[in-house]
Scaffold this active site. Structure first.
Site, PDB file in Angstrom:
ATOM      1  N   ARG A 120      49.973  27.365  33.307  1.00  0.00           N
ATOM      2  CA  ARG A 120      48.638  27.262  33.914  1.00  0.00           C
ATOM      3  C   ARG A 120      47.507  27.176  32.881  1.00  0.00           C
ATOM      4  O   ARG A 120      46.361  27.509  33.191  1.00  0.00           O
ATOM      5  CB  ARG A 120      48.373  28.414  34.884  1.00  0.00           C
ATOM      6  CG  ARG A 120      49.382  28.514  36.007  1.00  0.00           C
ATOM      7  CD  ARG A 120      48.937  29.460  37.098  1.00  0.00           C
ATOM      8  NE  ARG A 120      49.989  29.606  38.102  1.00  0.00           N
ATOM      9  CZ  ARG A 120      50.867  30.606  38.132  1.00  0.00           C
ATOM     10  NH1 ARG A 120      50.809  31.555  37.220  1.00  0.00           N
ATOM     11  NH2 ARG A 120      51.790  30.659  39.060  1.00  0.00           N
ATOM     12  N   LYS A 142      38.911  14.665  30.293  1.00  0.00           N
ATOM     13  CA  LYS A 142      39.694  14.010  31.340  1.00  0.00           C
ATOM     14  C   LYS A 142      41.120  13.855  30.844  1.00  0.00           C
ATOM     15  O   LYS A 142      41.353  13.269  29.781  1.00  0.00           O
ATOM     16  CB  LYS A 142      39.119  12.625  31.656  1.00  0.00           C
ATOM     17  CG  LYS A 142      37.996  12.639  32.662  1.00  0.00           C
ATOM     18  CD  LYS A 142      37.797  11.229  33.213  1.00  0.00           C
ATOM     19  CE  LYS A 142      36.619  11.139  34.135  1.00  0.00           C
ATOM     20  NZ  LYS A 142      36.406   9.758  34.618  1.00  0.00           N
ATOM     21  N   GLU A 184      35.373  -0.144  24.425  1.00  0.00           N
ATOM     22  CA  GLU A 184      34.745   1.103  24.883  1.00  0.00           C
ATOM     23  C   GLU A 184      33.475   1.414  24.083  1.00  0.00           C
ATOM     24  O   GLU A 184      32.583   2.092  24.576  1.00  0.00           O
ATOM     25  CB  GLU A 184      35.732   2.272  24.801  1.00  0.00           C
ATOM     26  CG  GLU A 184      36.976   2.119  25.688  1.00  0.00           C
ATOM     27  CD  GLU A 184      36.765   2.488  27.173  1.00  0.00           C
ATOM     28  OE1 GLU A 184      35.606   2.647  27.603  1.00  0.00           O
ATOM     29  OE2 GLU A 184      37.783   2.597  27.889  1.00  0.00           O
ATOM     30  N   LYS A 226      28.554   9.764  24.917  1.00  0.00           N
ATOM     31  CA  LYS A 226      29.544  10.351  25.830  1.00  0.00           C
ATOM     32  C   LYS A 226      29.300  11.851  25.994  1.00  0.00           C
ATOM     33  O   LYS A 226      29.361  12.383  27.108  1.00  0.00           O
ATOM     34  CB  LYS A 226      30.966  10.090  25.337  1.00  0.00           C
ATOM     35  CG  LYS A 226      32.000  10.762  26.233  1.00  0.00           C
ATOM     36  CD  LYS A 226      33.160   9.900  26.569  1.00  0.00           C
ATOM     37  CE  LYS A 226      33.994  10.535  27.679  1.00  0.00           C
ATOM     38  NZ  LYS A 226      35.275   9.878  27.865  1.00  0.00           N
ATOM     39  N   GLU A 236      32.379  14.674  37.007  1.00  0.00           N
ATOM     40  CA  GLU A 236      32.101  13.389  37.636  1.00  0.00           C
ATOM     41  C   GLU A 236      31.672  13.528  39.095  1.00  0.00           C
ATOM     42  O   GLU A 236      32.227  12.889  39.984  1.00  0.00           O
ATOM     43  CB  GLU A 236      33.332  12.472  37.510  1.00  0.00           C
ATOM     44  CG  GLU A 236      32.955  11.013  37.702  1.00  0.00           C
ATOM     45  CD  GLU A 236      34.075  10.058  37.239  1.00  0.00           C
ATOM     46  OE1 GLU A 236      34.617  10.254  36.137  1.00  0.00           O
ATOM     47  OE2 GLU A 236      34.365   9.127  37.973  1.00  0.00           O
ATOM     48  N   ARG A 240      28.517  10.845  35.567  1.00  0.00           N
ATOM     49  CA  ARG A 240      29.624  10.534  34.659  1.00  0.00           C
ATOM     50  C   ARG A 240      30.353   9.245  35.015  1.00  0.00           C
ATOM     51  O   ARG A 240      30.950   8.594  34.154  1.00  0.00           O
ATOM     52  CB  ARG A 240      30.605  11.714  34.605  1.00  0.00           C
ATOM     53  CG  ARG A 240      31.737  11.482  33.623  1.00  0.00           C
ATOM     54  CD  ARG A 240      32.535  12.725  33.300  1.00  0.00           C
ATOM     55  NE  ARG A 240      33.621  12.383  32.389  1.00  0.00           N
ATOM     56  CZ  ARG A 240      34.375  13.255  31.763  1.00  0.00           C
ATOM     57  NH1 ARG A 240      34.182  14.544  31.953  1.00  0.00           N
ATOM     58  NH2 ARG A 240      35.318  12.867  30.947  1.00  0.00           N
ATOM     59  N   ASN A 244      32.611   4.572  33.516  1.00  0.00           N
ATOM     60  CA  ASN A 244      33.679   3.708  34.017  1.00  0.00           C
ATOM     61  C   ASN A 244      33.248   2.259  34.142  1.00  0.00           C
ATOM     62  O   ASN A 244      33.932   1.464  34.796  1.00  0.00           O
ATOM     63  CB  ASN A 244      34.164   4.220  35.377  1.00  0.00           C
ATOM     64  CG  ASN A 244      35.312   5.199  35.216  1.00  0.00           C
ATOM     65  OD1 ASN A 244      36.192   5.002  34.389  1.00  0.00           O
ATOM     66  ND2 ASN A 244      35.290   6.258  36.000  1.00  0.00           N
ATOM     67  N   HIS A 247      35.775  -0.519  34.293  1.00  0.00           N
ATOM     68  CA  HIS A 247      37.087   0.090  34.520  1.00  0.00           C
ATOM     69  C   HIS A 247      37.650  -0.194  35.914  1.00  0.00           C
ATOM     70  O   HIS A 247      38.865  -0.143  36.090  1.00  0.00           O
ATOM     71  CB  HIS A 247      37.013   1.604  34.296  1.00  0.00           C
ATOM     72  CG  HIS A 247      36.899   1.988  32.845  1.00  0.00           C
ATOM     73  ND1 HIS A 247      35.888   1.543  32.022  1.00  0.00           N
ATOM     74  CD2 HIS A 247      37.689   2.771  32.060  1.00  0.00           C
ATOM     75  CE1 HIS A 247      36.048   2.045  30.806  1.00  0.00           C
ATOM     76  NE2 HIS A 247      37.128   2.791  30.799  1.00  0.00           N
ATOM     77  N   HIS A 251      41.200  -1.418  35.666  1.00  0.00           N
ATOM     78  CA  HIS A 251      42.357  -0.669  36.171  1.00  0.00           C
ATOM     79  C   HIS A 251      43.203  -1.524  37.104  1.00  0.00           C
ATOM     80  O   HIS A 251      44.430  -1.433  37.099  1.00  0.00           O
ATOM     81  CB  HIS A 251      41.896   0.594  36.914  1.00  0.00           C
ATOM     82  CG  HIS A 251      41.436   1.698  36.008  1.00  0.00           C
ATOM     83  ND1 HIS A 251      40.881   2.868  36.485  1.00  0.00           N
ATOM     84  CD2 HIS A 251      41.454   1.823  34.660  1.00  0.00           C
ATOM     85  CE1 HIS A 251      40.570   3.652  35.461  1.00  0.00           C
ATOM     86  NE2 HIS A 251      40.903   3.035  34.349  1.00  0.00           N
ATOM     87  N   HIS A 264      44.505  -1.092  27.524  1.00  0.00           N
ATOM     88  CA  HIS A 264      43.441  -0.583  28.384  1.00  0.00           C
ATOM     89  C   HIS A 264      42.092  -1.205  28.021  1.00  0.00           C
ATOM     90  O   HIS A 264      41.339  -1.665  28.889  1.00  0.00           O
ATOM     91  CB  HIS A 264      43.385   0.945  28.276  1.00  0.00           C
ATOM     92  CG  HIS A 264      42.244   1.572  29.001  1.00  0.00           C
ATOM     93  ND1 HIS A 264      42.112   1.520  30.369  1.00  0.00           N
ATOM     94  CD2 HIS A 264      41.160   2.253  28.549  1.00  0.00           C
ATOM     95  CE1 HIS A 264      40.998   2.156  30.730  1.00  0.00           C
ATOM     96  NE2 HIS A 264      40.411   2.609  29.644  1.00  0.00           N
TER      97      HIS A 264
END
Lengths: 363, 363
Positions: A120, A142, A184, A226, A236, A240, A244, A247, A251, A264
């Site tokens: 955890r 993330k 990026e 960032k 987010e 935030r 993206n 993206h 994606h 990517h």
């Protein structure tokens, strides 16, 4: 050395940017004490930097274990993630063990999620060795793995203790991956800082030549933007999402072609062109801006046309895949668009218009 | 209706305790709005309560999906967890989808971890239908799955929005599972409240007969103690570990026999006897207390002798498995012991003494 701080209350941490940080003992001096460290890396990075990192960490941790994963986005899945848990348990690693992600975005995302989930939650450190992971994925907490039906669908917001961007590791980066990282970097211009965008237009060739001063500035400015965005909106809830940009389309390309066909950053590059075109057709930016962005992306060695992911119904397939994007709500796709250069907005767009953009932008 | 609040700042939530909460619309009135809900349950609970819950949730959510998992601790693994993600993605569930865990501890742990991880976190609600999950596992935000090398090794601290303990669901609980739940009820006495322990001595027969008033009190008092402990120490930096009384030995039995042979509560029951005996041999409690605890556990219909998990080297196998317990540090096992009735302490013990206890307590 440049230090950028990411400000998240008790979860704050520094991002160190300099040459040769890997081998300096001082880099690691503020990390939590523990009996053991475990380095997670891949079979491409391991021969280059694993022993170097292991040696310097051995000065701080009595045991330094390593897990070497297969390289590539295609392996960012449950099966590969389990290899990290197997390693942790086989070595009897306890709840204080510190994990180190040595590699690119895939290694960082998987190691972060493993750290978030093992017992955890155990501490972890990002040691990004690609431009893309230094300027983007290693910062902000993330973490995720992919699911066959969608990218980064399973993960956690889980902040590292420290991010170490050793610019020397960029020397060994293949040119294609350097370009993917530039996607990026370029992203930060249209969404937040057109001055930086102009600087990139002047310095893109130097960056591709790996000019050290240029790389240092590009990494630092990217990380500053960032860090500022993540400091405003860690999970987010709103702002935030602008990170993206490109993206949503990107994606869909990655998932549609199968992970690993395009990098990517390549999907993001073509995705930014498409998102700019959608912004233009919605009247948010003019053609001059869209052309300027396309030009810089092309000069960075990146694709400016979207991939065809379905020969029969390309636009339909894009729409289907984009509907499972994490920004979607009640089946409505939400795009990051440019609302005048330097400012992003998140909003929906009519399917018919999106189809037109896909038809116009895919080769 | 009894309401116990768990106080964790912005992650606070209520635990509702009463008969027939499942079918009342008011139970769900403060939950976040969303287009869809997804109920996770198992093939034993589904025929009993799935339609009832689906009907009442349909008043609030336009779509109510369900995923029915195979029953039992043996399925608390990656493969089964993935069935939840498959269901979420197949139904196009977005980031606002609310997950409902309808079942016992295994369903709660898995649904909670799925909620923590799907799109990096969606809201979820615990609807525990076993005594064990009502008094313990549904409260406090511990979620996890098992790894072949250790129980609950992979998971997250992730709080639900709401816990709904419908006492009517205990009517259908098999007697063996009711007893297993009593193990976690009994636990709260030695670690925190000897008055409650005395009450249990007077009411254990009524509880086994499912006397409604007795069950209501047992659930409420257990949840109050748990809520207080978790409110002090959400992420088990210290105090919270006392809730693991009996679990160090118990987890070793579960892992050693293979998950599913003994119920979790049965392992905890025999484990509490062993932990009390270890406490006694360390001079922390007297034989009268150890006997009193043993007697109550026996009257609850639970095992008072540990399982033999290795015919050749039983104590050695226990020690090996206990070393991977999450409380261990640098290979040293840390036990929850009773430091005088009503007070727990977490500490190490000499291996030789632990071996003696295992040899004396296992049948």
């Amino acid at each position: 050395m440049e230090t950028v701080r990411i400000d998240l209350g008790e979860r704050s941490y520094p991002i160190l940017i300099a040459q040769d940080l890997l081998e300096q003992g001082a880099t690691w001096q503020h990390l939590p004490k523990a009996a053991a460290a475990l380095i997670v890396t891949n079979d491409v990075v391991a021969p280059l930097y694993l022993e170097k990192l292991r040696r310097t960490l051995s000065l701080r941790y009595a045991q330094v274990h390593a897990v070497v994963l297969p390289d590539g986005e295609a392996h960012k899945d449950w099966q590969t993630l389990n290899l990290i848990f197997d390693g942790l348990l086989a070595h009897g690693c306890d709840r204080k063990t510190v994990l180190f992600a040595l590699g690119g975005g895939v290694i960082g995302d998987m190691t972060g999620f493993a750290a978030a989930s093992y017992m955890r939650g155990v501490p972890f450190v990002q040691v990004p060795t690609t431009l893309l992971s230094q300027v983007d994925s290693s910062v902000g907490g993330k973490t995720a793995i992919n699911h066959p039906l969608g990218k980064n669908m399973i993960g956690a917001f889980y902040q590292p203790q420290l991010v170490v961007c050793d610019l020397a590791t960029l020397d060994t980066l293949p040119a294609r991956e350097l370009s993917a990282g530039l996607a990026e970097v370029i992203k930060y211009g249209p969404i937040a800082d057109m001055q930086f965008f102009s600087w990139l237009e002047q310095n893109v060739d130097a960056l591709r030549r790996r000019d050290r001063a240029a790389l240092a500035h590009a990494v630092k400015r990217s990380v500053e933007i960032k860090a500022w965005v993540v400091g405003q909106d860690e999970k987010e809830a709103g702002l935030r999402a602008v990170l993206n940009f490109g993206h949503t389309f990107g994606h869909a390309m990655e998932a549609g072609m199968g992970y690993g066909h395009w990098l990517h950053g390549e999907g993001v590059a073509a995705g930014m062109v498409m998102a700019a075109e959608l912004s233009r057709r919605l009247g948010l930016v003019d053609e001059a801006f869209a052309a300027r962005l396309r030009m810089l992306i092309e000069r960075a060695g990146l694709p400016v046309r979207g991939a065809v992911i379905d020969a029969n119904d390309n636009a339909g397939r894009y729409l289907e895949l984009m509907r499972v994007d994490k920004k979607s709500e009640a089946g409505e796709i939400r795009f990051v668009l440019i609302d005048g250069p330097g400012k992003a907005v998140v909003r929906a767009a009519p399917d018919a218009l999106v189809r037109e953009v896909i038809d116009a932008c895919c080769a």
